[in-house]
Enzyme design. Structure first.
Site, PDB file in Angstrom:
ATOM      1  CB  THR A  72      -9.315   3.184  11.473  1.00 45.46           C
ATOM      2  OG1 THR A  72      -8.179   3.528  10.682  1.00 45.46           O
ATOM      3  CG2 THR A  72     -10.126   2.141  10.753  1.00 45.46           C
ATOM      4  CG  ASP A 130     -10.789  18.251  -5.929  1.00 47.77           C
ATOM      5  OD1 ASP A 130     -11.626  19.144  -6.197  1.00 47.77           O
ATOM      6  OD2 ASP A 130      -9.574  18.493  -5.822  1.00 47.77           O
ATOM      7  CE  LYS A 184      -7.066   7.321   3.959  1.00 43.73           C
ATOM      8  NZ  LYS A 184      -5.673   6.861   3.840  1.00 43.73           N
ATOM      9  CE  LYS A 192      -2.250   1.902   3.607  1.00 44.28           C
ATOM     10  NZ  LYS A 192      -2.081   3.355   3.454  1.00 44.28           N
ATOM     11  NE  ARG A 204       1.424   3.927  12.859  1.00 43.81           N
ATOM     12  CZ  ARG A 204       0.549   4.811  13.341  1.00 43.81           C
ATOM     13  NH1 ARG A 204       0.966   5.811  14.071  1.00 43.81           N
ATOM     14  NH2 ARG A 204      -0.739   4.681  13.083  1.00 43.81           N
ATOM     15  CG  ASP A 245      -4.600   4.794   1.460  1.00 44.09           C
ATOM     16  OD1 ASP A 245      -5.711   5.298   1.233  1.00 44.09           O
ATOM     17  OD2 ASP A 245      -4.142   4.646   2.616  1.00 44.09           O
TER      18      ASP A 245
HETATM   19  O1  C5P Z   1       0.608   2.148  10.970  1.00 42.82           O
HETATM   20  P1  C5P Z   1      -0.812   1.711  10.815  1.00 42.82           P
HETATM   21  O2  C5P Z   1      -1.004   0.198  10.830  1.00 42.82           O
HETATM   22  O3  C5P Z   1      -1.751   2.419  11.769  1.00 42.82           O
HETATM   23  O4  C5P Z   1      -1.192   2.174   9.332  1.00 42.82           O
HETATM   24  C1  C5P Z   1      -2.500   2.128   8.823  1.00 42.82           C
HETATM   25  C2  C5P Z   1      -2.476   2.583   7.394  1.00 42.82           C
HETATM   26  O5  C5P Z   1      -3.804   2.544   6.906  1.00 42.82           O
HETATM   27  C3  C5P Z   1      -1.974   3.996   7.188  1.00 42.82           C
HETATM   28  O6  C5P Z   1      -1.257   3.998   5.965  1.00 42.82           O
HETATM   29  C4  C5P Z   1      -3.241   4.827   7.066  1.00 42.82           C
HETATM   30  O7  C5P Z   1      -3.067   5.928   6.200  1.00 42.82           O
HETATM   31  C5  C5P Z   1      -4.206   3.827   6.431  1.00 42.82           C
HETATM   32  N1  C5P Z   1      -5.626   4.062   6.678  1.00 42.82           N
HETATM   33  C6  C5P Z   1      -6.168   4.114   7.935  1.00 42.82           C
HETATM   34  N2  C5P Z   1      -7.518   4.344   8.111  1.00 42.82           N
HETATM   35  C7  C5P Z   1      -8.310   4.488   7.047  1.00 42.82           C
HETATM   36  C8  C5P Z   1      -7.778   4.434   5.751  1.00 42.82           C
HETATM   37  C9  C5P Z   1      -6.422   4.207   5.609  1.00 42.82           C
HETATM   38  O8  C5P Z   1      -5.451   3.945   8.923  1.00 42.82           O
HETATM   39  N3  C5P Z   1      -9.621   4.628   7.210  1.00 42.82           N
END
Ligand code: C5P
Length: 253
Positions: free
Chosen positions: A129, A69, A66, A37, A221, A64
């Site tokens: 989230t 616009d 998002k 991603k 992470r 990703d």
């Molecule tokens: O580090 P972590 O596991 O929290 O990363 C989650 C990834 O998912 C990040 O790249 C974040 O931008 C993406 N994301 C998210 N919530 C969403 C859509 C995408 O955390 N609703």
């Protein structure tokens, strides 16, 4: 073979400031056929060249960005993205049905113009989230529960013809009940037991997310910041495999 199917359902979030840092993670994970991603941090720094590089190595790529616009701009964005050959990209459901339809039109434009390098899965972000009830009601000004907002967004994404949504794994069951089993759910907010939740509010473990019916789980992470990213990824894959059925919502091209 089964592990390969499982790995195809793990999306590793390459949240890095440049191609060089992302490369070291790719070295670590070499041979694991997971989805990669690419979000705005890496894409704004490394651009389409990095997408090409991932595709050359045979990775499936979720771009990703998002998009949110006016429909005409999103249509153009989707046309350009389809020309890069990504396997999945997304827009915000909050942009409305017309905007989401415009994303699909952009894909068709590229296909008709002969510039398309893929037939991407197009999904919508429902509620980030990181958003909790207080942020939703008091800051963004949307009344009701997070679940209600997510379901409304999922329904309009389906009305627009999109293939699925990004949502918390906690909402997968509700979404599948409302939109049907083939409607794809991509779930960030995944934390192995005992891991730091960072800025994510609504989290589940990889195994719980699979048991809820998540089609793809997004992990950043817990892998990228682990002392051994490879061991972290392998442990997550094992947990996913043990959790049982991996859904096959749409044959991937
Ligand atoms: O580090 P972590 O596991 O929290 O990363 C989650 C990834 O998912 C990040 O790249 C974040 O931008 C993406 N994301 C998210 N919530 C969403 C859509 C995408 O955390 N609703």
């Amino acid at each position: 073979m089964y592990m390969e199917t499982v790995a195809g359902r793990l999306m590793v979030a390459l949240d890095y400031p440049d191609a060089r840092s992302a490369e070291s993670l790719l070295d670590e994970l070499k041979g694991i056929p997971c989805y990669m991603k690419v979000g705005m941090e890496l894409f704004y720094a490394a651009g389409p060249a990095f997408i090409e590089r991932l595709k050359r190595d045979g990775y499936k790529v979720f771009l990703d960005l998002k998009m949110h616009d006016i429909p005409n701009t999103v249509r153009g964005g989707a046309r350009s993205i389809t020309g890069m050959g990504v396997d999945m990209f997304n827009v915000h459901a909050a942009g409305g049905v017309k905007m989401m339809e415009a994303a699909l039109s952009g894909v068709k434009d590229a296909q008709q113009a002969g510039t398309a390098q893929s037939d991407p899965i197009v999904i919508a972000v429902t509620q980030l989230t990181s958003t909790d009830q207080t942020v939703l009601n008091e800051e963004i000004g949307i009344a009701g529960t997070v679940e209600e907002a997510v379901l409304r967004y999922a329904r309009i994404a389906q009305t627009a013809g999109l293939h699925g949504v990004v949502a918390s794994p906690l909402e997968v069951r509700l979404i599948k009940e409302a939109c049907g089993e083939p409607f794809i759910t991509v779930t960030p907010g995944i934390r192995p037991a005992g891991a730091d939740s960072h800025d994510q509010s609504r989290v589940l473990t990889p195994g719980e997310a699979i048991r809820q019916g998540s089609d793809y789980i997004v992990v950043g992470r817990p892998i990228t910041k682990a002392s051994s990213p490879r061991q972290a990824a392998e442990a997550i894959l094992l947990e996913m495999a043990r959790a049982g059925t991996i859904h096959d919502p749409k044959p991937c091209t």
